[in-house]
Design an enzyme around this catalytic site. Structure first.
Site, PDB file in Angstrom:
ATOM      1  N   SER A  76      18.013 -41.967  15.851  1.00  0.00           N
ATOM      2  CA  SER A  76      16.807 -41.445  16.490  1.00  0.00           C
ATOM      3  C   SER A  76      16.158 -40.465  15.539  1.00  0.00           C
ATOM      4  O   SER A  76      16.850 -39.738  14.822  1.00  0.00           O
ATOM      5  CB  SER A  76      17.143 -40.741  17.802  1.00  0.00           C
ATOM      6  N   PRO A 131      24.254 -36.325  25.438  1.00  0.00           N
ATOM      7  CA  PRO A 131      24.976 -35.151  24.945  1.00  0.00           C
ATOM      8  C   PRO A 131      24.167 -33.864  25.035  1.00  0.00           C
ATOM      9  O   PRO A 131      22.936 -33.870  24.941  1.00  0.00           O
ATOM     10  CB  PRO A 131      25.257 -35.491  23.473  1.00  0.00           C
ATOM     11  N   ARG A 160      17.558 -22.926  38.351  1.00  0.00           N
ATOM     12  CA  ARG A 160      18.324 -23.250  39.558  1.00  0.00           C
ATOM     13  C   ARG A 160      19.800 -23.033  39.282  1.00  0.00           C
ATOM     14  O   ARG A 160      20.244 -23.045  38.133  1.00  0.00           O
ATOM     15  CB  ARG A 160      18.060 -24.687  39.989  1.00  0.00           C
ATOM     16  N   SER A 201      21.869 -28.630  15.714  1.00  0.00           N
ATOM     17  CA  SER A 201      22.897 -27.751  16.288  1.00  0.00           C
ATOM     18  C   SER A 201      23.770 -27.159  15.192  1.00  0.00           C
ATOM     19  O   SER A 201      24.109 -25.968  15.215  1.00  0.00           O
ATOM     20  CB  SER A 201      23.774 -28.535  17.275  1.00  0.00           C
ATOM     21  N   TYR A 251      15.219 -30.578  31.510  1.00  0.00           N
ATOM     22  CA  TYR A 251      14.078 -29.755  31.104  1.00  0.00           C
ATOM     23  C   TYR A 251      12.895 -29.948  32.048  1.00  0.00           C
ATOM     24  O   TYR A 251      12.815 -30.910  32.794  1.00  0.00           O
ATOM     25  CB  TYR A 251      13.666 -30.092  29.668  1.00  0.00           C
ATOM     26  N   LYS A 302      13.125 -38.193  23.530  1.00  0.00           N
ATOM     27  CA  LYS A 302      14.389 -38.697  24.080  1.00  0.00           C
ATOM     28  C   LYS A 302      14.200 -39.168  25.528  1.00  0.00           C
ATOM     29  O   LYS A 302      14.778 -40.180  25.944  1.00  0.00           O
ATOM     30  CB  LYS A 302      15.470 -37.621  24.022  1.00  0.00           C
ATOM     31  N   ARG A 313      18.459 -46.811   6.635  1.00  0.00           N
ATOM     32  CA  ARG A 313      17.033 -47.030   6.362  1.00  0.00           C
ATOM     33  C   ARG A 313      16.790 -47.514   4.940  1.00  0.00           C
ATOM     34  O   ARG A 313      15.849 -48.248   4.680  1.00  0.00           O
ATOM     35  CB  ARG A 313      16.236 -45.743   6.612  1.00  0.00           C
ATOM     36  N   SER A 358      20.037 -37.880  25.436  1.00  0.00           N
ATOM     37  CA  SER A 358      20.243 -36.444  25.262  1.00  0.00           C
ATOM     38  C   SER A 358      20.223 -35.771  26.628  1.00  0.00           C
ATOM     39  O   SER A 358      19.624 -36.279  27.584  1.00  0.00           O
ATOM     40  CB  SER A 358      19.125 -35.867  24.389  1.00  0.00           C
TER      41      SER A 358
END
Length: 342
Positions: free
Chosen positions: A84, A185, A136, A200, A131, A160, A33, A125
Site C-alpha cells: 500500500s 493493524p 468514547r 511507526s 477515526y 485505507k 515495483r 488498518s
C-alpha cells in the site's frame, strides 16, 4: 503446501509475512515495483534468518498498472495483499495515496478472481475503523468504520478506508467464488530487517536520535510486526476467517511519552537522547506551521482511541507479544543495524 503471493515483499510488513510463509514450508511469490529491489528483499530475509529463500520467486508489478499481476497470481492458492502507498508526510493531493491504494487493491482482487485463487487477505488498518468519531469509552471493534467526514481523517486514513470498502464491495458484487479476509493493524512496531520501514518505526528512531526535544501528546495502539504476519497466515487458512475483519492490537493504547519511558527504562545509555518531556498542544500546533511532519500530528493531539483484538484471539487463537516487547525489539534492531545515531 500452498503457493502464496505476497504483494509488496520489500516492505516492513511484507518481508515478515514472506519470512513466516517460508518457515511454514509454502511456495512463496512476491511482487516488487522494480527488479532491483530483489536484492533488498534477499538481504532482509538473510537478516531475518530465512532458511529456504530458494522457495521464493519474484514478479515485477505496480499497484498503479495492470502489467504483471496476471502472471504473479497464476497458479496461486492464496494472495496476501500487503502492499500500500505510505507517506510520512501529508501529500498536497490526497489522491496521490487514495488512487493507488483503492485501485491497486481492486487490481489485485480482479487478478486473483480471474486466476481462481481461493482467498485474498488484505492488509487494511485500524485507520479504517476508529477515526472520525467523537471520543468514547467503548473500544472500537470490527463492526466499526471510520467516518470520512471527521477532522482527524488524514489522506492515509482515508486511503485505507476507501481501499477496504472497495474490497468488500468487489467481493459482494463481482467476487465470484473468491474469499476475502482483512487484517486491521494498529501502529506496527517490531524488528527492523533493513532500512525500509514504516512510519511507526520512524517514531522510535526519532526518539533514539533525540530528534524531538519534547514529544507531542499522541496516543495509538501498538502491535508487533511478527504478530501482524502471524495473523495474516491464520486469516489465510482458517475457515472461520472467510468474510471477516480482524483488528491486530497487542494491548492498551500507548502515548509517545509512554514509549519514551520504556526506552529510557530498558535501554540504559543507548536511550540517552530520548526526551523526557511532553510538549504542550499549543506548541506542537505552532511548530506544525514550519515543520511539515507535524501537520499530520495536529488532528491526533490528545485523542485516545481504544480498540480490542478479542475477535482475533477467540476466532483465530491469536496471541500477540506485549507492547513493551514490540517497542524494545524495534529499538534493538535499529541499534544493531546502525540506523540510529551512534
Amino acid at each position: 503446501m500452498s503457493t502464496v503471493l505476497v504483494t509488496g515483499g520489500s516492505g516492513f510488513v511484507g518481508i515478515h509475512v514472506v519470512l513466516q510463509l517460508l518457515a511454514a514450508g509454502h511456495q512463496v511469490r512476491t511482487t516488487v515495483r522494480r527488479p532491483d529491489r530483489q536484492a533488498d528483499v534477499l538481504a532482509m530475509l538473510r537478516e531475518g534468518g530465512a532458511a529456504s529463500p530458494e522457495s521464493l520467486s519474484f514478479f515485477t508489478a505496480d499497484l498503479t498498472a495492470d502489467e504483471g499481476w496476471r502472471e504473479a497470481v497464476a497458479g496461486c492458492d492464496y494472495v496476501l495483499h500487503v502492499a500500500s502507498p505510505l507517506s510520512t508526510s501529508v501529500p498536497k493531493d490526497e489522491n496521490e495515496m487514495i488512487i493507488p491504494a483503492r485501485d491497486g487493491t481492486l487490481r489485485v482482487l480482479r487478478a486473483a478472481r480471474d486466476a481462481g485463487v481461493r482467498r485474498v487477505v488484505v492488509t487494511s488498518s485500524l485507520g479504517a475503523i476508529g477515526y472520525g468519531h467523537p471520543p468514547r469509552e467503548r473500544p472500537f471493534d470490527e463492526s466499526d468504520w471510520t467516518n470520512l467526514g471527521g477532522a482527524d481523517v488524514q489522506p492515509y486514513i482515508k486511503s485505507k478506508t476507501l481501499a477496504e470498502r472497495a474490497a468488500w464491495d468487489f467481493i459482494a458484487q463481482e467476487g465470484g467464488g473468491l474469499e476475502l479476509a482483512v487484517v486491521n493493524p494498529a501502529g506496527i512496531f517490531g524488528p527492523v530487517l533493513g532500512p525500509d520501514f514504516s512510519g511507526s518505526i520512524e517514531i522510535v528512531k526519532s526518539l533514539l536520535d533525540g530528534a524531538m526535544p519534547a514529544v507531542p501528546r499522541v496516543h495509538f495502539g501498538v502491535v508487533d510486526v511478527r504478530d501482524v504476519a502471524d495473523l495474516h497466515l491464520r486469516a489465510m487458512i482458517s475457515p472461520d476467517a472467510k468474510g471477516e475483519r480482524f483488528i491486530a492490537v497487542s494491548g492498551e493504547t500507548m502515548s509517545i511519552l509512554d514509549i519514551a519511558r520504556v526506552l529510557r527504562r530498558e535501554l540504559g545509555p543507548a536511550a540517552r537522547r530520548v526526551p523526557r518531556l511532553q510538549a504542550p498542544d499549543w506548541l506542537v500546533r505552532l511548530a506544525a506551521n514550519r515543520i511539515a511532519l507535524l501537520r499530520a500530528v495536529v488532528p491526533m493531539l490528545g485523542r485516545v482511541r481504544h480498540s480490542t483484538s478479542a475477535k482475533a484471539r477467540s476466532v483465530l487463537g491469536w496471541q500477540p507479544r506485549s507492547n513493551q516487547e514490540a517497542i524494545l525489539s524495534t529499538a534493538e534492531s535499529l541499534i544493531r543495524l546502525g540506523l540510529v545515531k551512534g
